[in-house]
Design a protein around this motif. Structure first.
Motif, PDB file in Angstrom:
ATOM      1  N   ASN A  97      14.502  66.143  32.779  1.00 20.65           N
ATOM      2  CA  ASN A  97      15.405  66.080  31.651  1.00 20.65           C
ATOM      3  C   ASN A  97      16.552  67.062  31.800  1.00 20.65           C
ATOM      4  N   GLY A  98      17.778  66.608  31.615  1.00 21.24           N
ATOM      5  CA  GLY A  98      18.918  67.527  31.608  1.00 21.24           C
ATOM      6  C   GLY A  98      19.351  68.015  32.975  1.00 21.24           C
ATOM      7  N   GLY A 122      21.148  66.492  35.092  1.00 23.27           N
ATOM      8  CA  GLY A 122      22.518  66.068  35.395  1.00 23.27           C
ATOM      9  C   GLY A 122      22.601  64.678  36.006  1.00 23.27           C
ATOM     10  N   LYS A 123      21.521  63.926  35.914  1.00 23.62           N
ATOM     11  CA  LYS A 123      21.487  62.587  36.529  1.00 23.62           C
ATOM     12  C   LYS A 123      22.512  61.653  35.873  1.00 23.62           C
ATOM     13  N   THR A 124      22.452  61.597  34.539  1.00 21.62           N
ATOM     14  CA  THR A 124      23.391  60.726  33.824  1.00 21.62           C
ATOM     15  C   THR A 124      24.823  61.186  34.057  1.00 21.62           C
ATOM     16  N   THR A 125      25.028  62.490  34.070  1.00 22.51           N
ATOM     17  CA  THR A 125      26.375  63.031  34.300  1.00 22.51           C
ATOM     18  C   THR A 125      26.896  62.597  35.676  1.00 22.51           C
ATOM     19  N   GLU A 149      18.313  55.288  34.009  1.00 22.04           N
ATOM     20  CA  GLU A 149      16.980  55.302  33.402  1.00 22.04           C
ATOM     21  C   GLU A 149      16.542  53.938  32.875  1.00 22.04           C
ATOM     22  N   GLN A 186      13.672  59.246  35.544  1.00 17.72           N
ATOM     23  CA  GLN A 186      12.627  60.280  35.404  1.00 17.72           C
ATOM     24  C   GLN A 186      11.282  59.731  35.862  1.00 17.72           C
TER      25      GLN A 186
HETATM   26  P1  ATP Z   1      18.328  63.008  30.649  1.00 22.09           P
HETATM   27  O1  ATP Z   1      17.124  62.378  31.211  1.00 22.09           O
HETATM   28  O2  ATP Z   1      18.020  63.941  29.525  1.00 22.09           O
HETATM   29  O3  ATP Z   1      19.450  62.051  30.345  1.00 22.09           O
HETATM   30  P2  ATP Z   1      19.930  63.895  32.818  1.00 22.09           P
HETATM   31  O4  ATP Z   1      19.458  64.464  34.103  1.00 22.09           O
HETATM   32  O5  ATP Z   1      20.485  62.517  32.849  1.00 22.09           O
HETATM   33  O6  ATP Z   1      18.781  63.993  31.785  1.00 22.09           O
HETATM   34  P3  ATP Z   1      22.414  64.645  31.697  1.00 22.09           P
HETATM   35  O7  ATP Z   1      22.373  63.616  30.619  1.00 22.09           O
HETATM   36  O8  ATP Z   1      23.328  64.427  32.831  1.00 22.09           O
HETATM   37  O9  ATP Z   1      20.970  64.896  32.255  1.00 22.09           O
HETATM   38  O10 ATP Z   1      22.710  66.028  30.999  1.00 22.09           O
HETATM   39  C1  ATP Z   1      22.878  67.236  31.708  1.00 22.09           C
HETATM   40  C2  ATP Z   1      23.309  68.308  30.744  1.00 22.09           C
HETATM   41  O11 ATP Z   1      24.563  67.952  30.161  1.00 22.09           O
HETATM   42  C3  ATP Z   1      22.357  68.542  29.591  1.00 22.09           C
HETATM   43  O12 ATP Z   1      22.218  69.933  29.431  1.00 22.09           O
HETATM   44  C4  ATP Z   1      23.057  67.947  28.394  1.00 22.09           C
HETATM   45  O13 ATP Z   1      22.752  68.632  27.232  1.00 22.09           O
HETATM   46  C5  ATP Z   1      24.512  68.087  28.752  1.00 22.09           C
HETATM   47  N1  ATP Z   1      25.321  67.004  28.171  1.00 22.09           N
HETATM   48  C6  ATP Z   1      25.104  65.676  28.310  1.00 22.09           C
HETATM   49  N2  ATP Z   1      26.034  64.952  27.662  1.00 22.09           N
HETATM   50  C7  ATP Z   1      26.876  65.855  27.091  1.00 22.09           C
HETATM   51  C8  ATP Z   1      28.071  65.741  26.303  1.00 22.09           C
HETATM   52  N3  ATP Z   1      28.574  64.561  25.969  1.00 22.09           N
HETATM   53  N4  ATP Z   1      28.658  66.892  25.909  1.00 22.09           N
HETATM   54  C9  ATP Z   1      28.155  68.095  26.255  1.00 22.09           C
HETATM   55  N5  ATP Z   1      27.049  68.277  27.005  1.00 22.09           N
HETATM   56  C10 ATP Z   1      26.417  67.169  27.428  1.00 22.09           C
END
Ligand code: ATP
Length: 234
Positions: free
Chosen positions: A36-37, A39-42, A160, A192
């Protein structure tokens, strides 16, 4: 086909990706796994142009796309199937699917593509005239995948795909992804659900705190000690 070189990206002043480098070759299924978090989605959003890159390069078929708009990136043939499906609830399944074919290149072929996609998803065909909101979570995920394929993308990115689905449905979703893979498509999946996604993929990257900490063939990652302890609970 796709190459990320030392990509930094984030939201406003917050940097989430601290130098991500990865490649996806044509015809490969590559996965990015991590908690979780991580950065995958980012990472997917940066590729799709929704989050801007503050340093590094994103190359698609040799062209630097890191400063292009999301619209132009879709036009080049990159489609993202978002987390949480994001269908239009009041539209029918057919209308949702046709919305996926808005690229000019896809629009011309949309009747043929619809037939191909419905052959791959018999359950979606059965539901074609129903409102999206009347479908189960698993059916909605199939429609979301089918809608992504309607764009006839060169690269299909999944965010996901198993999120919030019952285990039996998760297996069905990954079966569909394997079928898409068998058709020769190029796929990047973030997940995940490490076990299923590594089973479906050719190669994988492990993302932790915005950095790639490990990369290998998917089969090798499944037996890697760090993966087994941190993600598979073995
Ligand atoms: P998840 O399974 O929770 O989606 P992830 O690996 O895809 O995990 P991301 O969604 O890329 O993670 O998020 C990475 C970080 O960026 C997290 O700390 C999240 O809180 C932050 N984040 C995500 N979207 C935003 C946004 N729109 N504005 C600010 N911070 C964000």
């Amino acid at each position: 086909m796709l190459e990320l070189r030392d990509v930094h990206a984030g939201y406003g002043p917050t940097t989430i990706l601290h130098g991500v480098s990865l490649t996806v070759q044509a015809g490969e299924v590559v996965t990015i796994v991590g908690g979780n978090g991580a950065g995958k989605t980012t990472t997917l959003r940066a590729i799709a142009g929704v989050v801007s890159t503050t340093a590094g390069q994103i190359l698609f078929e040799g062209e630097d796309i890191s400063t292009l708009s999301p619209h132009d990136i879709v036009d080049l043939g990159i489609t993202m199937i978002p987390e949480g499906r994001q269908l239009f609830p009041d539209m029918t399944v057919r209308e949702n699917l046709l919305m996926g074919a808005y690229r000019p290149a896809a629009r011309a072929a949309r009747a043929d593509t619809l037939e191909e996609v419905l052959t791959l998803f018999p359950r979606v065909r059965e539901r074609i005239d129903q409102r999206a909101s009347h479908l189960s979570g698993g059916e909605q995920q199939m429609v979301a995948i089918a809608r992504g394929m309607m764009a006839r993308p060169k690269l299909l990115m999944f965010d996901e795909p198993s999120l919030g689905l019952a285990p039996k449905i998760v297996s069905q979703v990954f079966q569909v992804i394997e079928q898409i893979e068998a058709s020769g498509a190029t796929v990047l999946i973030v997940e995940q659900n490490v076990f299923h996604t590594l089973k479906a993929a050719n190669r994988g990257y492990v993302l932790e705190n915005g950095e790639i900490v490990l990369s290998d063939d998917a089969e090798a990652l499944l037996t890697n000690d760090h993966i087994r302890q941190a993600y598979l609970g073995i």
